[in-house]
Scaffold this active site. Structure first.
Site, PDB file in Angstrom:
ATOM      1  N   CYS A  12     -15.402   6.711  -0.535  1.00 60.42           N
ATOM      2  CA  CYS A  12     -14.930   8.086  -0.690  1.00 60.42           C
ATOM      3  C   CYS A  12     -16.049   8.981  -1.244  1.00 60.42           C
ATOM      4  O   CYS A  12     -17.057   9.183  -0.575  1.00 60.42           O
ATOM      5  CB  CYS A  12     -13.681   8.129  -1.558  1.00 60.42           C
ATOM      6  SG  CYS A  12     -12.797   9.713  -1.442  1.00 60.42           S
ATOM      7  N   HIS A  60     -10.121   4.945   1.746  1.00 60.68           N
ATOM      8  CA  HIS A  60      -9.933   4.071   0.583  1.00 60.68           C
ATOM      9  C   HIS A  60      -9.469   2.691   1.032  1.00 60.68           C
ATOM     10  O   HIS A  60      -8.278   2.494   1.296  1.00 60.68           O
ATOM     11  CB  HIS A  60      -8.897   4.668  -0.367  1.00 60.68           C
ATOM     12  CG  HIS A  60      -9.364   5.880  -1.097  1.00 60.68           C
ATOM     13  ND1 HIS A  60     -10.021   5.807  -2.310  1.00 60.68           N
ATOM     14  CD2 HIS A  60      -9.294   7.187  -0.781  1.00 60.68           C
ATOM     15  CE1 HIS A  60     -10.321   7.026  -2.727  1.00 60.68           C
ATOM     16  NE2 HIS A  60      -9.895   7.886  -1.817  1.00 60.68           N
ATOM     17  N   GLU A  72      -9.032   0.114  -0.751  1.00 59.31           N
ATOM     18  CA  GLU A  72      -8.126  -0.446  -1.767  1.00 59.31           C
ATOM     19  C   GLU A  72      -6.695   0.084  -1.610  1.00 59.31           C
ATOM     20  O   GLU A  72      -5.762  -0.459  -2.202  1.00 59.31           O
ATOM     21  CB  GLU A  72      -8.651  -0.168  -3.173  1.00 59.31           C
ATOM     22  CG  GLU A  72      -8.466   1.250  -3.693  1.00 59.31           C
ATOM     23  CD  GLU A  72      -9.521   2.234  -3.199  1.00 59.31           C
ATOM     24  OE1 GLU A  72      -9.562   3.346  -3.744  1.00 59.31           O
ATOM     25  OE2 GLU A  72     -10.291   1.893  -2.273  1.00 59.31           O
TER      26      GLU A  72
END
Length: 213
Positions: free
Chosen positions: A82, A191, A193
């Site tokens: 990011c 992202h 995650e």
């Protein structure tokens, strides 16, 4: 045991990324740190980030971590996420213009106002939610189906100077660079995650990547 350092410079959801890395590869030692020695001695490094690029660069420069990241980018696998991806570029037009780390050739641009999709519907800024990612060949994409969906939250995007660093694109509504790669550096705008199974697979691939393409 191999190790990965998650760079802590005061910006980013470090608990989330550290937890995802540990889940993706339980055998890897995950260390969240701002200590240059810990970062430089790790086998791999993750550079996450959220927020404004000016604050990011100020924190990196004031702490000396900008120099550490530039050293890492020459020596071992580095994953930018990011804002961490945007900071690896030459500069950003955010905050009236901000010099970045200049590790990857390119510039950070704001999405144009009044974006519309092909049906004439308005598109919101920031670009937020799930979007398909169209990959270019790279070991980090192993076992991730082409055009898989990843989770995005951003108002700025990368515009590359050299198409050879382009590792993936997404559309909003036009194609933009959402993953970049050069040598031992890989960076993503989305992202991983927050991207469920495909995001964990990407992190697992990074944690087993030797930095060669």
């Amino acid at each position: 045991m191999s190790s990965v350092a998650v760079i802590d410079y005061g910006m980013g959801n470090l608990h989330s990324i550290a937890k995802a890395l540990q889940h993706a590869a339980p055998e890897v030692d995950v260390q969240v740190s701002s200590d240059p020695d810990v970062i430089l001695n790790a086998d791999r490094v993750v550079f996450p980030g959220v927020g404004a690029i000016r604050d990011c660069m100020r924190a990196l420069n004031d702490s000396g971590l900008s120099t550490v990241i530039q050293r890492v980018a020459k020596t071992k696998p580095l994953l930018g996420i990011c804002l961490g991806m945007q900071a690896l570029l030459t500069d950003s037009e955010e905050n009236g213009g901000t010099a970045c780390l200049d590790i990857l050739p390119g510039h950070v641009r704001h999405f144009p106002e009044l974006l519309k999709d092909s049906d004439g519907n308005s598109l919101k800024i920031p670009h937020m939610g799930w979007n398909q990612v169209h990959q270019q060949p790279h070991p980090i994409w192993e076992n991730i189906p082409q055009d898989s969906r990843f989770y995005f939250v951003h108002s700025y995007y990368a515009q590359v100077d050299d198409v050879s660093v382009l590792a993936a694109t997404a559309n909003y509504p036009d194609a933009f660079a959402c993953a970049l790669a050069r040598d031992n550096v890989f960076a993503v705008q989305f992202h991983p995650e927050k991207s469920q199974a495909v995001g964990l697979q990407l992190l697992k691939n990074f944690l087993h990547w030797d930095g060669h393409v």
